[in-house]
Each structure stands twice: as structure tokens, then as C-alpha cells.
Design a protein around this motif. Sequence first.
Motif, PDB file in Angstrom:
ATOM      1  N   ILE A   1       0.847  -1.189   0.000  1.00  0.00           N
ATOM      2  CA  ILE A   1       0.000   0.000   0.000  1.00  0.00           C
ATOM      3  C   ILE A   1       0.885   1.242   0.000  1.00  0.00           C
ATOM      4  O   ILE A   1       1.835   1.332   0.781  1.00  0.00           O
ATOM      5  N   ARG A   2       0.565   2.180  -0.885  1.00  0.00           N
ATOM      6  CA  ARG A   2       1.328   3.417  -0.987  1.00  0.00           C
ATOM      7  C   ARG A   2       0.363   4.596  -1.072  1.00  0.00           C
ATOM      8  O   ARG A   2      -0.717   4.475  -1.649  1.00  0.00           O
ATOM      9  N   LEU A   3       0.776   5.721  -0.532  1.00  0.00           N
ATOM     10  CA  LEU A   3       0.003   6.946  -0.698  1.00  0.00           C
ATOM     11  C   LEU A   3       0.195   7.426  -2.129  1.00  0.00           C
ATOM     12  O   LEU A   3       1.320   7.541  -2.611  1.00  0.00           O
ATOM     13  N   ASP A   4      -0.894   7.705  -2.827  1.00  0.00           N
ATOM     14  CA  ASP A   4      -0.834   8.139  -4.217  1.00  0.00           C
ATOM     15  C   ASP A   4      -0.997   9.655  -4.338  1.00  0.00           C
ATOM     16  O   ASP A   4      -0.246  10.301  -5.037  1.00  0.00           O
ATOM     17  N   HIS A   5      -2.014  10.219  -3.680  1.00  0.00           N
ATOM     18  CA  HIS A   5      -2.243  11.658  -3.768  1.00  0.00           C
ATOM     19  C   HIS A   5      -3.072  12.124  -2.583  1.00  0.00           C
ATOM     20  O   HIS A   5      -3.722  11.327  -1.928  1.00  0.00           O
ATOM     21  N   ILE A   6      -2.995  13.414  -2.338  1.00  0.00           N
ATOM     22  CA  ILE A   6      -3.871  14.056  -1.367  1.00  0.00           C
ATOM     23  C   ILE A   6      -4.445  15.304  -2.035  1.00  0.00           C
ATOM     24  O   ILE A   6      -3.820  15.888  -2.925  1.00  0.00           O
ATOM     25  N   ILE A   7      -5.626  15.685  -1.621  1.00  0.00           N
ATOM     26  CA  ILE A   7      -6.244  16.904  -2.118  1.00  0.00           C
ATOM     27  C   ILE A   7      -5.971  17.999  -1.101  1.00  0.00           C
ATOM     28  O   ILE A   7      -6.236  17.835   0.095  1.00  0.00           O
ATOM     29  N   VAL A   8      -5.433  19.106  -1.580  1.00  0.00           N
ATOM     30  CA  VAL A   8      -5.122  20.241  -0.722  1.00  0.00           C
ATOM     31  C   VAL A   8      -6.039  21.396  -1.124  1.00  0.00           C
ATOM     32  O   VAL A   8      -5.875  21.975  -2.197  1.00  0.00           O
ATOM     33  N   PRO A   9      -7.018  21.724  -0.280  1.00  0.00           N
ATOM     34  CA  PRO A   9      -7.893  22.857  -0.602  1.00  0.00           C
ATOM     35  C   PRO A   9      -7.108  24.163  -0.496  1.00  0.00           C
ATOM     36  O   PRO A   9      -6.229  24.294   0.355  1.00  0.00           O
TER      37      PRO A   9
ATOM     38  N   ILE B   1      -4.767  21.216  -9.654  1.00  0.00           N
ATOM     39  CA  ILE B   1      -3.436  21.525 -10.171  1.00  0.00           C
ATOM     40  C   ILE B   1      -2.464  20.690  -9.335  1.00  0.00           C
ATOM     41  O   ILE B   1      -2.304  20.925  -8.136  1.00  0.00           O
ATOM     42  N   PRO B   2      -1.850  19.681  -9.952  1.00  0.00           N
ATOM     43  CA  PRO B   2      -0.994  18.761  -9.212  1.00  0.00           C
ATOM     44  C   PRO B   2       0.465  19.207  -9.094  1.00  0.00           C
ATOM     45  O   PRO B   2       1.013  19.826  -9.999  1.00  0.00           O
ATOM     46  N   VAL B   3       1.057  18.840  -7.966  1.00  0.00           N
ATOM     47  CA  VAL B   3       2.492  18.952  -7.729  1.00  0.00           C
ATOM     48  C   VAL B   3       2.924  17.560  -7.275  1.00  0.00           C
ATOM     49  O   VAL B   3       2.413  17.048  -6.276  1.00  0.00           O
ATOM     50  N   THR B   4       3.839  16.949  -8.015  1.00  0.00           N
ATOM     51  CA  THR B   4       4.261  15.577  -7.716  1.00  0.00           C
ATOM     52  C   THR B   4       5.633  15.580  -7.057  1.00  0.00           C
ATOM     53  O   THR B   4       6.570  16.197  -7.563  1.00  0.00           O
ATOM     54  N   THR B   5       5.752  14.859  -5.944  1.00  0.00           N
ATOM     55  CA  THR B   5       7.019  14.762  -5.218  1.00  0.00           C
ATOM     56  C   THR B   5       7.876  13.648  -5.816  1.00  0.00           C
ATOM     57  O   THR B   5       7.414  12.848  -6.637  1.00  0.00           O
TER      58      THR B   5
ATOM     59  N   GLY C   1       6.608  10.121  -5.990  1.00  0.00           N
ATOM     60  CA  GLY C   1       5.397   9.882  -6.769  1.00  0.00           C
ATOM     61  C   GLY C   1       4.098  10.320  -6.125  1.00  0.00           C
ATOM     62  O   GLY C   1       3.045  10.210  -6.744  1.00  0.00           O
ATOM     63  N   VAL C   2       4.132  10.814  -4.904  1.00  0.00           N
ATOM     64  CA  VAL C   2       2.912  11.299  -4.263  1.00  0.00           C
ATOM     65  C   VAL C   2       2.554  12.658  -4.868  1.00  0.00           C
ATOM     66  O   VAL C   2       3.410  13.521  -5.020  1.00  0.00           O
ATOM     67  N   THR C   3       1.292  12.823  -5.211  1.00  0.00           N
ATOM     68  CA  THR C   3       0.831  14.065  -5.815  1.00  0.00           C
ATOM     69  C   THR C   3      -0.015  14.845  -4.826  1.00  0.00           C
ATOM     70  O   THR C   3      -0.894  14.282  -4.173  1.00  0.00           O
ATOM     71  N   LEU C   4       0.264  16.142  -4.718  1.00  0.00           N
ATOM     72  CA  LEU C   4      -0.587  17.059  -3.971  1.00  0.00           C
ATOM     73  C   LEU C   4      -1.457  17.739  -5.011  1.00  0.00           C
ATOM     74  O   LEU C   4      -0.948  18.435  -5.892  1.00  0.00           O
ATOM     75  N   ASP C   5      -2.749  17.492  -4.950  1.00  0.00           N
ATOM     76  CA  ASP C   5      -3.701  18.039  -5.905  1.00  0.00           C
ATOM     77  C   ASP C   5      -4.369  19.258  -5.284  1.00  0.00           C
ATOM     78  O   ASP C   5      -5.230  19.122  -4.409  1.00  0.00           O
TER      79      ASP C   5
END
Length: 126
Positions: A3-11, A38-42, A45-49
Motif C-alpha cells: 500500500i502506498r500513498l498516491d495523492h492528497i487533495i489540498v484545498p 493543479i498537481p504537484v508531484t514529489t 510519486g505522491v501528488t498534492l492536488d
Amino acid sequence: MSIRLDHIIVPARDKKTSAEFLARILGLETKPQFGPFIPVTTGNGVTLDFMDSDDFRQHHCAFLVPAAEWDAIFARIEESGARYYANPDGSGEGEINTRDGGRGVYFDDPSGHAMEVLTVPYGGWS
């Protein structure tokens, strides 16, 4: 598959401003808008959306950064004029911390989220 964190939504009050701010600080790039995000990928591979919102609570995101990149990242925080501080409660304004033998700092993004960069994970390297 593990299991891996894929993305989080940042309001954000302004997703474009917040995404570009974080990308600039970390030396990353924003990706093209995808739906409302608007994504920022680390590097792992985790994306902050980033998504526009007027109603949200403060989020905290911590980024483990290579010690060799610390000075450049910290310089960009200072150049941005963002408020930065040594401790998660907001104390130690204008200071960094040296917990676990590394360097770390918290800083506010344009939407008021508390971002953090650190060179050593909490508890040190195992």
C-alpha cells in the motif's frame, strides 16, 4: 503490491497560487490542470492536488528533503517572504530546528497551510 500513498487533495483559496508557491519552494514543477486540480508531484510519486475551496481547515504537509538541497529550499522560503518557524505550534518564528541531528522548518503557504521541510525523519534514521 504494498500500500502506498498516491495523492492528497489540498484545498486552497487560489489553487494556482498555492501549487506554484509550493512547487517553487521545493524546486518542483506544477503539472497541467487535471479536472479541478493543479498537481504537484514529489520525488516518491505522491501528488498534492490543489483545488479551489473557500471552506477548509489548515492542513499540514511535511517533506523529507535531501540535506544537500536544504540551503536552496530554505533560501527560497526566505525569499518568498512566507512566515517560517521552528516548531509546529508556530513558536520560534524566524528560526529553524535541529531535531534528530537534522534541520527542519515550518512555513505558511498562501492559503494558510503549515508546510514543513526536514532533512531527518522524526526519531532519526533507523
